[in-house]
Design a protein around this motif. Structure first.
Motif, PDB file in Angstrom:
ATOM      1  N   TRP A 102       0.838  -1.206   0.000  1.00 33.58           N
ATOM      2  CA  TRP A 102       0.000   0.000   0.000  1.00 33.58           C
ATOM      3  C   TRP A 102       0.871   1.254   0.000  1.00 33.58           C
ATOM      4  O   TRP A 102       1.770   1.383   0.823  1.00 33.58           O
ATOM      5  CB  TRP A 102      -0.903   0.014   1.235  1.00 33.58           C
ATOM      6  N   ARG A 103       0.598   2.141  -0.928  1.00 33.28           N
ATOM      7  CA  ARG A 103       1.409   3.363  -1.014  1.00 33.28           C
ATOM      8  C   ARG A 103       0.697   4.503  -0.309  1.00 33.28           C
ATOM      9  O   ARG A 103      -0.427   4.868  -0.679  1.00 33.28           O
ATOM     10  CB  ARG A 103       1.654   3.732  -2.471  1.00 33.28           C
ATOM     11  N   ALA A 104       1.376   5.030   0.674  1.00 30.66           N
ATOM     12  CA  ALA A 104       0.783   6.087   1.489  1.00 30.66           C
ATOM     13  C   ALA A 104       0.409   7.293   0.635  1.00 30.66           C
ATOM     14  O   ALA A 104       1.166   7.688  -0.253  1.00 30.66           O
ATOM     15  CB  ALA A 104       1.765   6.509   2.582  1.00 30.66           C
ATOM     16  N   GLY A 105      -0.754   7.828   0.872  1.00 27.53           N
ATOM     17  CA  GLY A 105      -1.181   9.050   0.207  1.00 27.53           C
ATOM     18  C   GLY A 105      -1.797   8.860  -1.159  1.00 27.53           C
ATOM     19  O   GLY A 105      -2.284   9.812  -1.759  1.00 27.53           O
ATOM     20  N   GLU A 106      -1.801   7.647  -1.667  1.00 28.06           N
ATOM     21  CA  GLU A 106      -2.353   7.438  -3.015  1.00 28.06           C
ATOM     22  C   GLU A 106      -3.874   7.400  -3.028  1.00 28.06           C
ATOM     23  O   GLU A 106      -4.518   7.961  -3.881  1.00 28.06           O
ATOM     24  CB  GLU A 106      -1.785   6.152  -3.610  1.00 28.06           C
ATOM     25  N   ALA A 107      -4.439   6.687  -2.081  1.00 28.38           N
ATOM     26  CA  ALA A 107      -5.898   6.590  -2.019  1.00 28.38           C
ATOM     27  C   ALA A 107      -6.305   6.268  -0.599  1.00 28.38           C
ATOM     28  O   ALA A 107      -5.517   5.715   0.170  1.00 28.38           O
ATOM     29  CB  ALA A 107      -6.397   5.487  -2.959  1.00 28.38           C
ATOM     30  N   LYS A 108      -7.516   6.667  -0.270  1.00 27.86           N
ATOM     31  CA  LYS A 108      -8.019   6.314   1.054  1.00 27.86           C
ATOM     32  C   LYS A 108      -8.414   4.839   1.004  1.00 27.86           C
ATOM     33  O   LYS A 108      -8.949   4.359  -0.003  1.00 27.86           O
ATOM     34  CB  LYS A 108      -9.235   7.161   1.395  1.00 27.86           C
ATOM     35  N   VAL A 109      -8.169   4.162   2.110  1.00 27.01           N
ATOM     36  CA  VAL A 109      -8.517   2.741   2.156  1.00 27.01           C
ATOM     37  C   VAL A 109     -10.022   2.563   1.942  1.00 27.01           C
ATOM     38  O   VAL A 109     -10.462   1.666   1.218  1.00 27.01           O
ATOM     39  CB  VAL A 109      -8.096   2.112   3.507  1.00 27.01           C
ATOM     40  N   SER A 110     -10.793   3.443   2.562  1.00 25.68           N
ATOM     41  CA  SER A 110     -12.251   3.304   2.423  1.00 25.68           C
ATOM     42  C   SER A 110     -12.677   3.479   0.965  1.00 25.68           C
ATOM     43  O   SER A 110     -13.514   2.725   0.463  1.00 25.68           O
ATOM     44  CB  SER A 110     -12.966   4.324   3.311  1.00 25.68           C
ATOM     45  N   THR A 111     -12.076   4.434   0.267  1.00 25.01           N
ATOM     46  CA  THR A 111     -12.435   4.642  -1.148  1.00 25.01           C
ATOM     47  C   THR A 111     -12.056   3.420  -1.973  1.00 25.01           C
ATOM     48  O   THR A 111     -12.818   2.980  -2.834  1.00 25.01           O
ATOM     49  CB  THR A 111     -11.706   5.892  -1.704  1.00 25.01           C
ATOM     50  N   TRP A 112     -10.864   2.885  -1.673  1.00 26.16           N
ATOM     51  CA  TRP A 112     -10.425   1.679  -2.379  1.00 26.16           C
ATOM     52  C   TRP A 112     -11.409   0.537  -2.138  1.00 26.16           C
ATOM     53  O   TRP A 112     -11.803  -0.185  -3.058  1.00 26.16           O
ATOM     54  CB  TRP A 112      -9.022   1.285  -1.882  1.00 26.16           C
ATOM     55  N   LEU A 113     -11.834   0.424  -0.883  1.00 25.94           N
ATOM     56  CA  LEU A 113     -12.750  -0.674  -0.538  1.00 25.94           C
ATOM     57  C   LEU A 113     -14.128  -0.460  -1.171  1.00 25.94           C
ATOM     58  O   LEU A 113     -14.753  -1.421  -1.637  1.00 25.94           O
ATOM     59  CB  LEU A 113     -12.874  -0.765   0.988  1.00 25.94           C
ATOM     60  N   TYR A 114     -14.585   0.779  -1.185  1.00 30.54           N
ATOM     61  CA  TYR A 114     -15.862   1.069  -1.864  1.00 30.54           C
ATOM     62  C   TYR A 114     -15.779   0.617  -3.323  1.00 30.54           C
ATOM     63  O   TYR A 114     -16.713   0.057  -3.869  1.00 30.54           O
ATOM     64  CB  TYR A 114     -16.158   2.572  -1.826  1.00 30.54           C
ATOM     65  N   ARG A 115     -14.643   0.912  -3.938  1.00 30.32           N
ATOM     66  CA  ARG A 115     -14.486   0.555  -5.348  1.00 30.32           C
ATOM     67  C   ARG A 115     -14.497  -0.964  -5.532  1.00 30.32           C
ATOM     68  O   ARG A 115     -15.241  -1.491  -6.369  1.00 30.32           O
ATOM     69  CB  ARG A 115     -13.169   1.129  -5.914  1.00 30.32           C
ATOM     70  N   VAL A 116     -13.697  -1.643  -4.707  1.00 32.24           N
ATOM     71  CA  VAL A 116     -13.588  -3.099  -4.872  1.00 32.24           C
ATOM     72  C   VAL A 116     -14.933  -3.773  -4.598  1.00 32.24           C
ATOM     73  O   VAL A 116     -15.404  -4.600  -5.386  1.00 32.24           O
ATOM     74  CB  VAL A 116     -12.489  -3.662  -3.932  1.00 32.24           C
ATOM     75  N   VAL A 117     -15.561  -3.413  -3.494  1.00 31.35           N
ATOM     76  CA  VAL A 117     -16.825  -4.064  -3.122  1.00 31.35           C
ATOM     77  C   VAL A 117     -17.915  -3.769  -4.147  1.00 31.35           C
ATOM     78  O   VAL A 117     -18.610  -4.677  -4.616  1.00 31.35           O
ATOM     79  CB  VAL A 117     -17.283  -3.607  -1.720  1.00 31.35           C
ATOM     80  N   SER A 118     -18.066  -2.491  -4.496  1.00 30.87           N
ATOM     81  CA  SER A 118     -19.172  -2.165  -5.407  1.00 30.87           C
ATOM     82  C   SER A 118     -18.926  -2.723  -6.810  1.00 30.87           C
ATOM     83  O   SER A 118     -19.868  -3.112  -7.494  1.00 30.87           O
ATOM     84  CB  SER A 118     -19.432  -0.651  -5.442  1.00 30.87           C
TER      85      SER A 118
END
Lengths: 194, 137
Positions: A71-87
């Protein structure tokens, strides 16, 4: 114990992912508690099925565990990443579900009244979920993220990897379709006194 | 009621449905959380085990094998002219062929007789020219 728990709450998502990658068990626990409910909630709102939502959320969390050390710090919020993957995973499942068994999908457009007639007043949320089932997958994804998860349009754009204007279009069309699907149902759902 | 009024009522109705749906967030089951956590720990263990397992090329075993070969080289005249690089290639080959081969065991135990026999047996699998090709010579 409470103090320690509060302190853990202050640890950033990125720091937890870093610790997780180094084998820290507490970080694994904190990440699971922090993100598994979000993954499950979004999956459930997209799919409307508890068992399927748990399965999908587990798959999304597994992807998080695998990507954590890189995971690269500052690239994306974990929650946003998870929203993307789940949805996105949910959208894929909805497509397969519709492709494989069209008869199993509630036919809101043709039978909205009969379907919603069965709803008791306390089942309004279920009525909404059934109406959501009648939306095209991308509209449903945008509506769930915007109106049920409360994400901003730019956040949704990032999660869905589309432009903000496209998000606005999807949510507007989705709401229009929902209004049509639920038309005339206000009384049956206990909202007739507006 | 005008069409616009009707539209506003439908919007209001929809907004209230959304608000209600947001309030009734589905609860996660303890079983589900336990499965997620088990998955997290299993993935951690797998990753850490992968890190912990040393590769033959970087392991002390390789150096021990190379040292053993170097000692054995003195016994066999044919090996005398070979460079250290060739011994290294042989070490790589041994790693490639598997660390549990008779050759490695023989080298580690420094049993010349066994080694000689194993060498004859293994040489049919990889010729000298193959070894040199591997070394880029």
């Amino acid at each position: 114990m409470t103090m320690a728990f509060d302190a853990e709450q202050d640890v950033s998502d990125e720091a937890l992912l870093d610790l997780y990658g180094k084998g820290d068990r507490m970080a694994a626990r904190m990440l699971a508690l922090r993100f598994a409910p979000l993954a499950f909630r979004v999956a459930y709102r997209m799919l409307g099925d508890r068992s399927e939502a748990e399965d999908l959320a587990q798959e999304a969390m597994l992807r998080l565990w695998r990507i954590a050390p890189e995971w690269r710090a500052g690239e994306a919020k974990v929650s946003t990443w998870l929203y993307r993957v789940v949805s996105n995973l949910a959208t894929d499942r909805l497509r397969k579900r519709r492709g494989v068994g069209l008869d199993e999908v509630p036919e809101i457009e043709d039978g909205a009244a009969s379907a919603l007639d069965r709803m008791a007043e306390e089942d309004r949320v279920q009525a909404l979920h059934r109406a959501l089932d009648g939306l095209p997958e991308r509209q449903r994804q945008a509506i769930v993220l915007r109106h049920l998860e409360g994400l901003s349009n730019p956040e949704i754009a990032e999660a869905m990897q589309i432009g903000v204007e496209a998000v606005e279009s999807l949510t507007a069309r989705g709401k229009r379709a929902l209004r049509a699907l639920l038309a005339g149902e206000r009384g049956k759902l206990g909202y007739d006194d507006d | 009621m005008t069409m616009t009024d009707a539209g506003k009522q439908e919007d209001l109705f929809l907004d209230r449905l959304f608000a209600e749906a947001r309030r009734t967030s589905p609860e996660v089951s303890p079983d589900f959380l336990a499965r997620v956590l088990a998955g997290a720990e299993a993935e951690q263990d797998m990753r850490l085990n992968r890190k912990a397992a040393p590769s033959f090329a970087s392991s002390p075993l390789r150096h021990r094998v190379a040292a053993a070969l170097s000692g054995i080289r003195a016994i066999f005249g044919a090996w005398g002219g070979l460079s250290l690089a060739t011994a290294t290639v042989a070490g790589v080959w041994i790693g490639f062929a598997g660390s549990n081969t008779a050759l490695v065991q023989a080298a580690l135990l420094d049993r010349s007789a066994t080694y000689q026999s194993a060498t004859v047996q293994q040489s049919s699998l990889l010729s000298d020219s193959d070894i040199l090709a591997l070394a880029g010579e």
